[in-house]
Design an enzyme around this catalytic site. Sequence first.
Site, PDB file in Angstrom:
ATOM      1  N   ARG A   1       0.837  -1.204   0.000  1.00 46.04           N
ATOM      2  CA  ARG A   1       0.000   0.000   0.000  1.00 46.04           C
ATOM      3  C   ARG A   1       0.876   1.260   0.000  1.00 46.04           C
ATOM      4  O   ARG A   1       1.894   1.320   0.704  1.00 46.04           O
ATOM      5  CB  ARG A   1      -0.941  -0.005   1.210  1.00 46.04           C
ATOM      6  CG  ARG A   1      -1.920  -1.159   1.167  1.00 46.04           C
ATOM      7  CD  ARG A   1      -3.150  -0.976   2.019  1.00 46.04           C
ATOM      8  NE  ARG A   1      -3.900  -2.244   2.057  1.00 46.04           N
ATOM      9  CZ  ARG A   1      -4.707  -2.676   1.081  1.00 46.04           C
ATOM     10  NH1 ARG A   1      -4.895  -1.939   0.000  1.00 46.04           N
ATOM     11  NH2 ARG A   1      -5.316  -3.837   1.184  1.00 46.04           N
ATOM     12  N   ASP A   2       0.441   2.243  -0.805  1.00 46.39           N
ATOM     13  CA  ASP A   2       1.152   3.523  -0.852  1.00 46.39           C
ATOM     14  C   ASP A   2       1.038   4.208   0.518  1.00 46.39           C
ATOM     15  O   ASP A   2      -0.016   4.195   1.151  1.00 46.39           O
ATOM     16  CB  ASP A   2       0.555   4.419  -1.944  1.00 46.39           C
ATOM     17  CG  ASP A   2       1.464   5.586  -2.295  1.00 46.39           C
ATOM     18  OD1 ASP A   2       2.044   5.591  -3.389  1.00 46.39           O
ATOM     19  OD2 ASP A   2       1.597   6.503  -1.446  1.00 46.39           O
ATOM     20  N   ILE A   3       2.125   4.811   0.964  1.00 47.09           N
ATOM     21  CA  ILE A   3       2.151   5.447   2.284  1.00 47.09           C
ATOM     22  C   ILE A   3       1.271   6.695   2.335  1.00 47.09           C
ATOM     23  O   ILE A   3       0.839   7.107   3.422  1.00 47.09           O
ATOM     24  CB  ILE A   3       3.617   5.777   2.667  1.00 47.09           C
ATOM     25  CG1 ILE A   3       3.774   5.890   4.173  1.00 47.09           C
ATOM     26  CG2 ILE A   3       4.114   7.031   1.961  1.00 47.09           C
ATOM     27  CD1 ILE A   3       5.224   5.930   4.631  1.00 47.09           C
TER      28      ILE A   3
ATOM     29  N   ASN B   1       4.470   6.505 -13.623  1.00 48.22           N
ATOM     30  CA  ASN B   1       5.076   7.811 -13.836  1.00 48.22           C
ATOM     31  C   ASN B   1       6.511   7.618 -14.320  1.00 48.22           C
ATOM     32  O   ASN B   1       7.234   6.755 -13.812  1.00 48.22           O
ATOM     33  CB  ASN B   1       5.080   8.622 -12.535  1.00 48.22           C
ATOM     34  CG  ASN B   1       3.684   9.107 -12.161  1.00 48.22           C
ATOM     35  OD1 ASN B   1       2.914   9.500 -13.023  1.00 48.22           O
ATOM     36  ND2 ASN B   1       3.360   9.051 -10.874  1.00 48.22           N
TER      37      ASN B   1
ATOM     38  N   GLU C   1       9.024  10.268  -8.368  1.00 50.10           N
ATOM     39  CA  GLU C   1       9.808  10.562  -7.162  1.00 50.10           C
ATOM     40  C   GLU C   1      10.726   9.422  -6.769  1.00 50.10           C
ATOM     41  O   GLU C   1      11.774   9.661  -6.163  1.00 50.10           O
ATOM     42  CB  GLU C   1       8.864  10.878  -5.990  1.00 50.10           C
ATOM     43  CG  GLU C   1       8.072  12.159  -6.166  1.00 50.10           C
ATOM     44  CD  GLU C   1       7.063  12.372  -5.053  1.00 50.10           C
ATOM     45  OE1 GLU C   1       6.861  11.460  -4.216  1.00 50.10           O
ATOM     46  OE2 GLU C   1       6.461  13.471  -5.028  1.00 50.10           O
TER      47      GLU C   1
ATOM     48  N   HIS D   1       7.541   1.417 -10.603  1.00 52.10           N
ATOM     49  CA  HIS D   1       6.378   0.984  -9.837  1.00 52.10           C
ATOM     50  C   HIS D   1       5.120   1.375 -10.577  1.00 52.10           C
ATOM     51  O   HIS D   1       5.030   2.473 -11.130  1.00 52.10           O
ATOM     52  CB  HIS D   1       6.366   1.605  -8.429  1.00 52.10           C
ATOM     53  CG  HIS D   1       6.577   3.087  -8.410  1.00 52.10           C
ATOM     54  ND1 HIS D   1       7.830   3.650  -8.552  1.00 52.10           N
ATOM     55  CD2 HIS D   1       5.708   4.110  -8.308  1.00 52.10           C
ATOM     56  CE1 HIS D   1       7.715   4.969  -8.519  1.00 52.10           C
ATOM     57  NE2 HIS D   1       6.435   5.278  -8.376  1.00 52.10           N
TER      58      HIS D   1
ATOM     59  N   HIS E   1       1.233   2.317 -10.062  1.00 54.24           N
ATOM     60  CA  HIS E   1       0.216   2.715  -9.094  1.00 54.24           C
ATOM     61  C   HIS E   1      -1.095   2.045  -9.524  1.00 54.24           C
ATOM     62  O   HIS E   1      -1.567   2.279 -10.647  1.00 54.24           O
ATOM     63  CB  HIS E   1      -0.018   4.227  -9.122  1.00 54.24           C
ATOM     64  CG  HIS E   1       1.159   5.062  -8.733  1.00 54.24           C
ATOM     65  ND1 HIS E   1       1.291   5.624  -7.483  1.00 54.24           N
ATOM     66  CD2 HIS E   1       2.261   5.455  -9.430  1.00 54.24           C
ATOM     67  CE1 HIS E   1       2.409   6.337  -7.428  1.00 54.24           C
ATOM     68  NE2 HIS E   1       3.018   6.254  -8.594  1.00 54.24           N
TER      69      HIS E   1
HETATM   70  P1  5GP Z   1       6.049   8.356  -7.982  1.00 57.33           P
HETATM   71  O1  5GP Z   1       5.772   9.831  -7.759  1.00 57.33           O
HETATM   72  O2  5GP Z   1       7.537   8.067  -8.010  1.00 57.33           O
HETATM   73  O3  5GP Z   1       5.313   7.780  -9.151  1.00 57.33           O
HETATM   74  O4  5GP Z   1       5.407   7.615  -6.743  1.00 57.33           O
HETATM   75  C1  5GP Z   1       6.099   7.324  -5.554  1.00 57.33           C
HETATM   76  C2  5GP Z   1       5.069   6.877  -4.546  1.00 57.33           C
HETATM   77  O5  5GP Z   1       5.737   6.253  -3.463  1.00 57.33           O
HETATM   78  C3  5GP Z   1       4.244   8.026  -3.965  1.00 57.33           C
HETATM   79  O6  5GP Z   1       2.849   7.799  -4.234  1.00 57.33           O
HETATM   80  C4  5GP Z   1       4.565   7.977  -2.460  1.00 57.33           C
HETATM   81  O7  5GP Z   1       3.442   8.268  -1.646  1.00 57.33           O
HETATM   82  C5  5GP Z   1       5.054   6.546  -2.277  1.00 57.33           C
HETATM   83  N1  5GP Z   1       6.010   6.369  -1.188  1.00 57.33           N
HETATM   84  C6  5GP Z   1       7.076   7.161  -0.915  1.00 57.33           C
HETATM   85  N2  5GP Z   1       7.760   6.667   0.134  1.00 57.33           N
HETATM   86  C7  5GP Z   1       7.108   5.541   0.532  1.00 57.33           C
HETATM   87  C8  5GP Z   1       7.341   4.590   1.575  1.00 57.33           C
HETATM   88  O8  5GP Z   1       8.299   4.664   2.363  1.00 57.33           O
HETATM   89  N3  5GP Z   1       6.464   3.569   1.691  1.00 57.33           N
HETATM   90  C9  5GP Z   1       5.380   3.433   0.828  1.00 57.33           C
HETATM   91  N4  5GP Z   1       4.568   2.381   1.035  1.00 57.33           N
HETATM   92  N5  5GP Z   1       5.142   4.308  -0.159  1.00 57.33           N
HETATM   93  C10 5GP Z   1       5.997   5.350  -0.316  1.00 57.33           C
END
Ligand code: 5GP
Length: 116
Positions: A30-32, A88, A96, A101, A103
């Site tokens: 699960r996303d944090i 992304n 980020e 990954h 979503h």
């Molecule tokens: P991006 O912007 O790279 O596509 O998505 C990165 C995702 O990773 C974001 O939705 C963010 O909330 C999630 N995320 C960042 N750090 C952590 C973490 O330590 N644990 C979890 N489960 N999700 C994370």
Amino acid sequence: MTSDCLFCRIVAGEIPATVVHETDTTLAFRDIAPKAPVHVLVIPKAHHTDVVEIAKADPALAGQVLAACAAVAEAEGLPEGGFRVIFNVGRNAGQEVFHVHAHVLGGGPLGPMVAA
Ligand code: 5GP
Ligand code: ZN
């Protein structure tokens, strides 16, 4: 395993995560900071930076990530109402974490595909 990569560290068990699905080659958790009622991240256990890189380096593994997305969606009851899968890539998309990954988002209306 890349020691300074957040998601490699989750795969290694060094950082806790709420795992909802796992195979030999993929992990889903699960996303944090969830952006929808269901927001799960699906990753390959092996480090690849983004979907373009994994598609070139290991297309079979990229397919396994997609299969894991489908399994997560079914386990979370998403196909009936519909859901979204997002990769992304890079700056314009706001990537980020540079470990590829997907979503998997659902559980309610998701709004427009991109911000206006
Ligand atoms: P991006 O912007 O790279 O596509 O998505 C990165 C995702 O990773 C974001 O939705 C963010 O909330 C999630 N995320 C960042 N750090 C952590 C973490 O330590 N644990 C979890 N489960 N999700 C994370
Ligand atoms: Zn990594």
